[in-house]
Design a protein around this motif. Structure first.
Motif, mmCIF file in Angstrom:
data_model
loop_
_atom_site.group_PDB
_atom_site.id
_atom_site.type_symbol
_atom_site.label_atom_id
_atom_site.label_comp_id
_atom_site.label_asym_id
_atom_site.label_seq_id
_atom_site.Cartn_x
_atom_site.Cartn_y
_atom_site.Cartn_z
ATOM 1 N N LYS A 120 50.964 35.913 30.419
ATOM 2 C CA LYS A 120 50.417 35.438 31.424
ATOM 3 C C LYS A 120 49.123 35.652 31.704
ATOM 4 N N GLY A 121 48.446 34.916 32.207
ATOM 5 C CA GLY A 121 46.866 35.037 32.891
ATOM 6 C C GLY A 121 45.826 34.746 31.727
ATOM 7 N N GLY A 122 44.871 35.584 31.573
ATOM 8 C CA GLY A 122 43.845 35.358 30.598
ATOM 9 C C GLY A 122 42.600 34.661 30.947
ATOM 10 N N LYS A 123 42.462 34.293 32.293
ATOM 11 C CA LYS A 123 41.304 33.666 32.878
ATOM 12 C C LYS A 123 39.993 34.805 33.245
ATOM 13 N N ILE A 124 38.937 34.467 32.913
ATOM 14 C CA ILE A 124 37.987 35.458 33.044
ATOM 15 C C ILE A 124 36.905 34.750 34.197
ATOM 16 N N VAL A 125 36.271 35.468 34.923
ATOM 17 C CA VAL A 125 35.490 35.105 36.018
ATOM 18 C C VAL A 125 34.311 36.122 36.475
ATOM 19 N N ARG A 126 33.055 35.515 36.411
ATOM 20 C CA ARG A 126 31.933 36.466 36.635
ATOM 21 C C ARG A 126 31.528 36.180 37.868
ATOM 22 N N ALA A 127 31.411 37.177 38.951
ATOM 23 C CA ALA A 127 30.564 36.904 40.220
ATOM 24 C C ALA A 127 30.252 38.011 40.932
ATOM 25 N N PRO A 128 28.957 38.530 40.464
ATOM 26 C CA PRO A 128 28.759 38.194 38.898
ATOM 27 C C PRO A 128 29.112 39.386 38.010
ATOM 28 N N ILE A 129 29.854 40.501 38.399
ATOM 29 C CA ILE A 129 30.606 41.331 37.545
ATOM 30 C C ILE A 129 31.822 40.597 36.793
ATOM 31 N N ILE A 130 32.323 41.001 35.670
ATOM 32 C CA ILE A 130 33.294 40.414 35.149
ATOM 33 C C ILE A 130 34.502 40.830 35.916
ATOM 34 N N ARG A 131 35.647 39.731 36.146
ATOM 35 C CA ARG A 131 36.755 40.000 36.572
ATOM 36 C C ARG A 131 37.982 39.192 35.917
ATOM 37 N N PHE A 132 39.079 39.516 36.247
ATOM 38 C CA PHE A 132 40.232 38.715 35.559
ATOM 39 C C PHE A 132 41.291 38.358 36.552
ATOM 40 N N PRO A 133 41.011 37.387 37.534
ATOM 41 C CA PRO A 133 41.561 37.200 38.914
ATOM 42 C C PRO A 133 43.096 36.964 38.578
ATOM 43 N N ASP A 134 43.840 36.688 37.314
ATOM 44 C CA ASP A 134 45.218 36.550 37.493
ATOM 45 C C ASP A 134 45.688 37.482 36.390
ATOM 46 N N GLY A 135 44.838 38.430 36.084
ATOM 47 C CA GLY A 135 44.993 39.507 34.982
ATOM 48 C C GLY A 135 45.556 39.223 33.557
#
Length: 486
Positions: A462-477
């Protein structure tokens, strides 16, 4: 009567004209003032020529553009578009602060060599409120020595390495008994628990809250807009800071009241030095322990989570990594013996994998400095007091230095010379201000990978999305199922 009425009307008209004239004058003056103020905002004072760029909107600058999320490991659009438009150095304004963003390797090298002369270390508002105080700024030499003493090469080689491996073995076994594990959150728990044991021997184990959960929420607020109102990420971050510091203050108080201290941890070291260093107050010790837990966990856990994903997506890398660690086991007289320092130093490909994950991950937005005098460079002037952001992501993803920079290719590090790496690869800072815990992070990651690839297999569920805003985060893990190898 008519004459009197007519006269009154004339006077009223004259009065209205006078009031209107005053209103028009005030509006005109206000318009001129606002126009001048906006002009000064867009064109700050400078004893020379500023680098090109835009100061954005009054008060907020270009903050909104900076925090617009992007959904890849690519260079953040905020930096990418401005480098294309203005070149490797540009001016901007973030949260009301004038900033120079630099991807110029020669300029970066210059100011890092002039640390303390041209520039000083600087932190964003939330970071500064949570992690720093004046005493810490003036005692960095002591802090660096303290960290190297407890987490540096000698301590790792002589004491910590087998402890790290035992702890990781226990952690991975626990993960393998669960249906799935959100790796970033679980890794934060593991990294915080281990570091807490070394810093104050786990004295917060009986706290009425999970310290690792507190730190997970803390990270979300560190890059937030500094508005301290209930409901904002900044406010929540400061509340967490207050709560954890309170618990740590109790730990320090209890330790100070203990006649004999034999823990041999960081806290005992600090208390033992209180008589010879005046800056070592109880509040200083609490703030330092709080900061040490953060730096001992955040880079490790984000890198580890990203490594899980990248290795699962690149079986050729995983195959070579596994082969390296299987060879280490085959060369041992006793396959069940603990990992040795020489074995760690032999992990050539493993360290290349770690470098590549760090390069792509770009966990921190960059290195911050503040000019303490006017800096003249390449025809431009950076005024005293301006913040300088060394955009490490732009260095790490520079196609002139890294062929196909978004590709996960650990083999590229076989050809990269040390001199080039020093200028274009700064995951732990650079020069005399390089993170004192850099080797600890690498050892922890390498030991984790050693035990992972030799004993376990994993797949994302499950998950795997990557977001930068501006530090890197994994919103759904990053949720993985981890199981023992047959």
């Amino acid at each position: 009567m008519e004459t009197m009425f007519s006269s009154s009307m004339d006077e009223l008209r004259k009065m209205n004209v006078s009031v209107s004239a005053i209103v028009y004058s005030v509006c005109a003056m206000l318009s001129i003032y606002i126009a001048h103020w906006i002009y000064r905002w867009r064109n700050p004072k400078c004893n020379g020529v500023l680098p090109p760029g835009s100061m954005g909107l009054p008060f907020i600058g270009e903050t909104l553009q900076l925090i617009i999320p992007s959904h890849s490991l690519a260079l953040p659009p905020f930096i990418n578009t401005r480098i294309k438009r203005y070149g490797s150095m540009f001016k901007t304004n973030v949260a009301g602060r004038p900033v120079i963003v630099s991807a110029d390797t020669d300029f970066n090298s210059l100011i890092l060599k002039q640390d303390g002369k041209m520039v000083e270390t600087w932190a964003m508002d939330t970071f500064a409120q949570v992690f720093e105080n004046q005493e810490m700024q003036s005692s960095m030499k002591y802090i660096r020595h303290l960290v190297l003493n407890h987490f540096g090469v000698e301590s790792l080689r002589d004491k910590l390495l087998p402890q790290i491996e035992t702890f990781i073995n226990h952690t991975l076994h626990k993960w393998s008994t669960q249906d799935s594990v959100e790796v970033k959150s679980a890794a934060i728990t593991a990294a915080i628990d281990f570091a807490a044991k070394e810093i104050f021997n786990g004295d917060l184990e009986n706290a009425p809250f999970s310290i690792s959960e507190m730190y997970r929420d803390l990270v979300e607020g560190l890059m937030s807009f500094p508005i301290n109102l209930p409901g904002t990420s900044h406010h929540k971050c400061l509340q967490i800071h207050k709560k954890v510091r309170g618990a740590m203050r109790d730990v320090v108080k209890k330790r100070l009241e203990t006649p004999e201290r034999q823990q041999e941890d960081v806290l005992d070291h600090l208390i033992g030095d209180m008589g010879t260093h005046k800056f070592l107050s109880g509040d200083f010790i609490v703030q330092l322990m709080f900061g040490l837990l953060f730096v001992a966990s955040e880079s490790i856990t984000t890198t580890l989570a990203l490594a899980f994903k990248l290795l699962a997506e690149h079986p050729n890398v995983l195959e070579e990594l596994t082969a390296e660690h299987d060879t280490i086991l085959k060369n041992r007289e006793n396959p069940d013996a603990p990992l040795t320092w020489n074995e760690y130093k032999s992990m050539t490909f493993t360290l290349q994998v770690i470098n590549e994950v760090l390069r792509l991950g770009n966990i921190a937005p960059g290195l911050f400095r503040r000019a303490i005098k006017d800096i003249h460079y390449n025809g431009y002037t950076i005024p005293s007091g301006w913040v300088i952001l060394i955009a490490t992501s732009a260095l790490h993803l520079n196609s002139d230095e890294y062929e196909d920079p978004l590709a996960f290719n650990p083999w590229r590090w076989q050809k990269i010379q040390q001199n080039s790496a020093n200028k274009h690869f700064m995951p732990f800072g650079s020069g005399t201000k390089q993170c004192a815990g850099a080797e600890y992070s690498r050892v922890f990651l390498a030991t984790f990978l050693h035990n992972l690839v030799t004993n376990y297999k994993w797949k994302m569920v499950k998950g795997g999305k990557i977001v930068r805003a501006p530090i890197i985060r994994f919103p759904d893990g990053f949720h993985f199922h981890i199981s023992k190898k047959n």
